[in-house]
Design an enzyme around this catalytic site. Structure first.
Site, PDB file in Angstrom:
ATOM      1  N   ASP A 103       0.847  -1.215  -0.120  1.00  0.00           N
ATOM      2  CA  ASP A 103       0.052  -0.055  -0.266  1.00  0.00           C
ATOM      3  C   ASP A 103       1.078   1.021   0.109  1.00  0.00           C
ATOM      4  OD1 ASP A 103      -2.477   1.641   0.335  1.00  0.00           O
ATOM      5  OD2 ASP A 103      -3.148  -0.067   1.544  1.00  0.00           O
ATOM      6  N   ASP A 147     -12.346  -0.496   3.965  1.00  0.00           N
ATOM      7  CA  ASP A 147     -13.223   0.896   4.160  1.00  0.00           C
ATOM      8  C   ASP A 147     -14.683   0.600   4.173  1.00  0.00           C
ATOM      9  OD1 ASP A 147     -10.941   2.366   4.504  1.00  0.00           O
ATOM     10  OD2 ASP A 147     -10.627   2.864   2.588  1.00  0.00           O
TER      11      ASP A 147
HETATM   12  O1  TEU Z   1      -9.409   5.856   1.570  1.00  0.00           O
HETATM   13  C1  TEU Z   1      -9.738   6.743   0.727  1.00  0.00           C
HETATM   14  C2  TEU Z   1     -11.058   7.118   0.674  1.00  0.00           C
HETATM   15  O2  TEU Z   1     -11.688   7.951  -0.247  1.00  0.00           O
HETATM   16  C3  TEU Z   1     -12.011   7.082   1.787  1.00  0.00           C
HETATM   17  O3  TEU Z   1     -12.515   8.416   2.057  1.00  0.00           O
HETATM   18  C4  TEU Z   1     -12.739   6.282   1.626  1.00  0.00           C
HETATM   19  O4  TEU Z   1     -13.720   6.671   0.942  1.00  0.00           O
HETATM   20  C5  TEU Z   1     -13.479   6.010   3.099  1.00  0.00           C
HETATM   21  O5  TEU Z   1     -12.722   5.586   4.048  1.00  0.00           O
HETATM   22  C6  TEU Z   1     -14.660   5.455   3.016  1.00  0.00           C
HETATM   23  O6  TEU Z   1     -15.566   5.751   4.238  1.00  0.00           O
HETATM   24  C7  TEU Z   1      -8.075   5.501   1.901  1.00  0.00           C
HETATM   25  C8  TEU Z   1      -7.882   4.529   2.460  1.00  0.00           C
HETATM   26  O7  TEU Z   1      -8.522   3.054   2.155  1.00  0.00           O
HETATM   27  C9  TEU Z   1      -8.304   4.594   3.945  1.00  0.00           C
HETATM   28  O8  TEU Z   1      -8.436   3.499   4.776  1.00  0.00           O
HETATM   29  C10 TEU Z   1      -7.627   5.843   4.413  1.00  0.00           C
HETATM   30  O9  TEU Z   1      -8.388   6.112   5.596  1.00  0.00           O
HETATM   31  C11 TEU Z   1      -7.723   7.206   3.462  1.00  0.00           C
HETATM   32  O10 TEU Z   1      -7.272   6.537   2.340  1.00  0.00           O
HETATM   33  C12 TEU Z   1      -6.537   7.885   4.000  1.00  0.00           C
HETATM   34  O11 TEU Z   1      -5.342   7.305   3.661  1.00  0.00           O
END
Ligand code: TEU
Ligand code: CA
Length: 556
Positions: free
Chosen positions: A98, A328
């Site tokens: 990542d 997420d």
């Molecule tokens: O998520 C990006 C993102 O667009 C988030 O706003 C996502 O839509 C949200 O978590 C949904 O509720 C990435 C990663 O996957 C996430 O885990 C991180 O928190 C975020 O970036 C910040 O790095």
């Protein structure tokens, strides 16, 4: 269409904190992952996407990185990492890292320097602006995890931009030194032998120079017209490709929330010279009522329209990822299927069928292959995720919604649903840890666990294993052209895939009731490749059982 290994692969996402704890501190770790590689090999996956394992103060569970070339203490050491990589490769499994470079942690040494003074050598590594006045940020943008996207910093009396939490300051990609630092760091990992990058919010790295107020939707102004797919994002990705990616046989996937198929062709076009594939969210982000929050199921016709548009518009031009959930998102079976004991297994297998027969690279999120479900949250103290905690405060305690209205939405969509520990067996804490887990284990682990399912040929696990092996056997699953049938049905998702002399019919019922369906005549002599129920349909069948799914293959 070019044939490549990453189009033919199945990816398994590991959220290390919740996968396997080797030392009883309640936190998953790298040695834990290594100890479970045989399980993944048996499942048959090709690639692991490893959520961040870098040094981090864990404001956002590793998505806030304070050192890109060190391993998070809780997860182990660089030796543990090297061992894990070696053991994965020995099993023919690749590891994709990542890459979180839209922002760093505020504890990264670049930011520690940057905030010291206006003339510090690292000042321009981040995005600093004067406030409108001492109490007012430069504009009205809201951050993804609540509050203003600007944080006032005492030392120099200016504000810095953070599109996520205030402990995640955004890097200034317009600074060539920042780009070079990132490219050098990526090269370092490639030289170590990793197999690719999943790029966190990569569509947000370029911001407009002018930063006006955004349209207010919800509580704050929307930054996306100025920060998502910004003016130089494609220049920077082309530069990254040329300086790093093109030198290695690796795969890249860009997390590109809010991307349209047209834009996806720029990021992941066959000859675009940027990334291999996009990871886009239209099918999981179009259902929000209050921001992302809702407690409503998405209508099947809308879901089909979105997924089908991506299938046809990218065909032969660009490549997409296939997923129902990730770290997420809520659990797929609870959101798109039915997690009642009666329908859990059938609907989990049906969802897998529907997704794995489409064009794109499938992603399995840890536990999805067991039909792991949402967690039965009882009270707000159970949340660990910064997004859920802040949203509860902002929408409910301090905000416009009553507890009765917001709570069902929060527990339906919370990211913590995906983050409860992997359910390995029916011993205490699901076999995840011998200590106290950092987040509660879902109480249904006694029923839903890997030990039970690997021993049961009819399990969700074995169904995923079979879907993965079919993809290796039939190029039509990877490269076939897609056509949606029965577009207006609110119960059935039916489509075909065609490649040269083979045609697939994929039939999936999203209904908890029986519903009528006849196999089209051209498939009457077809072979059944997989089915989620015993003694499936015949030519005469005119009804599907709740959540029934099967795939037919016909030679043309
Ligand atoms: O998520 C990006 C993102 O667009 C988030 O706003 C996502 O839509 C949200 O978590 C949904 O509720 C990435 C990663 O996957 C996430 O885990 C991180 O928190 C975020 O970036 C910040 O790095
Ligand atoms: Ca541990």
């Amino acid at each position: 269409m070019k044939k490549t290994w990453w189009k033919e692969s199945v990816i398994y996402q590991i959220y290390p904190r919740s996968f396997m704890d080797s030392n009883a501190d309640g936190i998953g770790d790298l040695k834990g992952i290594t100890s479970r590689l045989d399980y993944l090999k048996y499942l048959g996956i090709d690639v692991i996407w490893l959520s961040p394992v870098y040094q981090s103060p864990n404001d956002d569970n590793g998505y806030d990185i304070s050192d890109y070339q060190a391993i998070m203490k809780e997860f182990g050491t660089m030796e543990d990492f090297d061992e894990m990589l070696k053991e994965a490769h020995a099993r023919g499994i690749r590891i994709v890292m990542d890459l979180v470079v839209n922002h760093t942690s505020d504890e990264h040494r670049w930011f520690v320097e940057s905030r010291k003074s206006k003339d510090n050598g690292y000042r321009d590594y981040y995005i600093w602006r004067e406030g409108k006045d001492a109490q007012t940020p430069p504009n009205n943008w809201g951050a993804c995890f609540g509050g203003s996207a600007w944080e006032y910093d005492q030392a120099t009396g200016m504000y810095y931009l953070h599109l996520f939490s205030k402990k995640q300051p955004d890097l200034n990609w317009d600074n060539p030194k920042v780009r070079q630092e990132v490219f050098d760091m990526m090269t370092w990992w490639c030289e170590k032998g990793i197999d690719g990058f999943r790029m966190d919010v990569i569509s947000m790295i370029s911001k407009t120079k002018e930063m006006p107020d955004g349209n207010v939707n919800g509580l704050y102004g929307d930054f996306s017209p100025y920060c998502v797919h910004g003016p130089h994002v494609h220049d920077y990705l082309k530069e990254m490709n040329q300086k790093v990616l093109s030198k290695y046989d690796i795969m890249t996937v860009g997390e590109t929330s809010g991307v349209t198929p047209e834009q996806a062709k720029l990021y992941a076009g066959e000859d675009a010279g940027e990334l291999n594939m996009v990871f886009q969210f239209e099918h999981v982000e179009s259902d929000g009522k209050y921001g992302k929050w809702t407690d409503q199921k998405f209508p099947l016709t809308a879901l089909k329209e979105i997924l089908s548009r991506w299938q046809t518009e990218l065909y032969g031009k660009a490549w997409n990822s296939l997923f129902w959930d990730n770290h997420d998102q809520p659990r797929a079976v609870s959101r798109f299927g039915n997690d009642s004991p009666q329908h859990l297994t059938a609907s989990a297998k049906m969802l897998a069928t529907c997704l794995h027969m489409m064009q794109g690279t499938p992603y399995i999120y840890q536990g999805e292959e067991l039909g792991m479900t949402n967690y039965p949250f009882q009270n707000p103290q159970e949340f660990r995720d910064i997004e859920s905690i802040n949203a509860y405060k902002e929408w409910c305690i301090e905000g416009p919604l009553s507890y009765e209205t917001f709570w069902p939405c929060l527990i339906y969509k919370s990211r913590d649903n995906a983050r409860t520990p992997m359910q390995w067996d029916d011993t205490e804490n699901a076999g995840f840890t011998a200590g106290t887990p950092w987040i509660s284990v879902n109480p249904n682990y006694t029923e839903i666990n890997a030990k039970k399912q690997t021993a049961d040929p009819d399990s969700v696990f074995h169904y995923y294993k079979k879907l993965i092996s079919l993809r290796k056997q039939y190029p039509v699953i990877v490269y076939g052209a897609y056509e949606l049938l029965l577009k207006d049905s609110e119960e059935l998702f039916v489509y075909t895939r065609t490649l040269e002399h083979q045609k697939l019919l994929v039939v999936c019922s999203f209904s908890e009731n029986a519903c009528s369906f006849r196999v089209p005549e051209e498939f009457h002599d077809a072979e059944c490749l997989i089915s989620n129920m015993p003694s499936s349909y015949t030519k005469e069948t005119d009804e599907l059982r709740p959540y029934e799914a099967f795939v037919l293959l016909k030679e043309l």
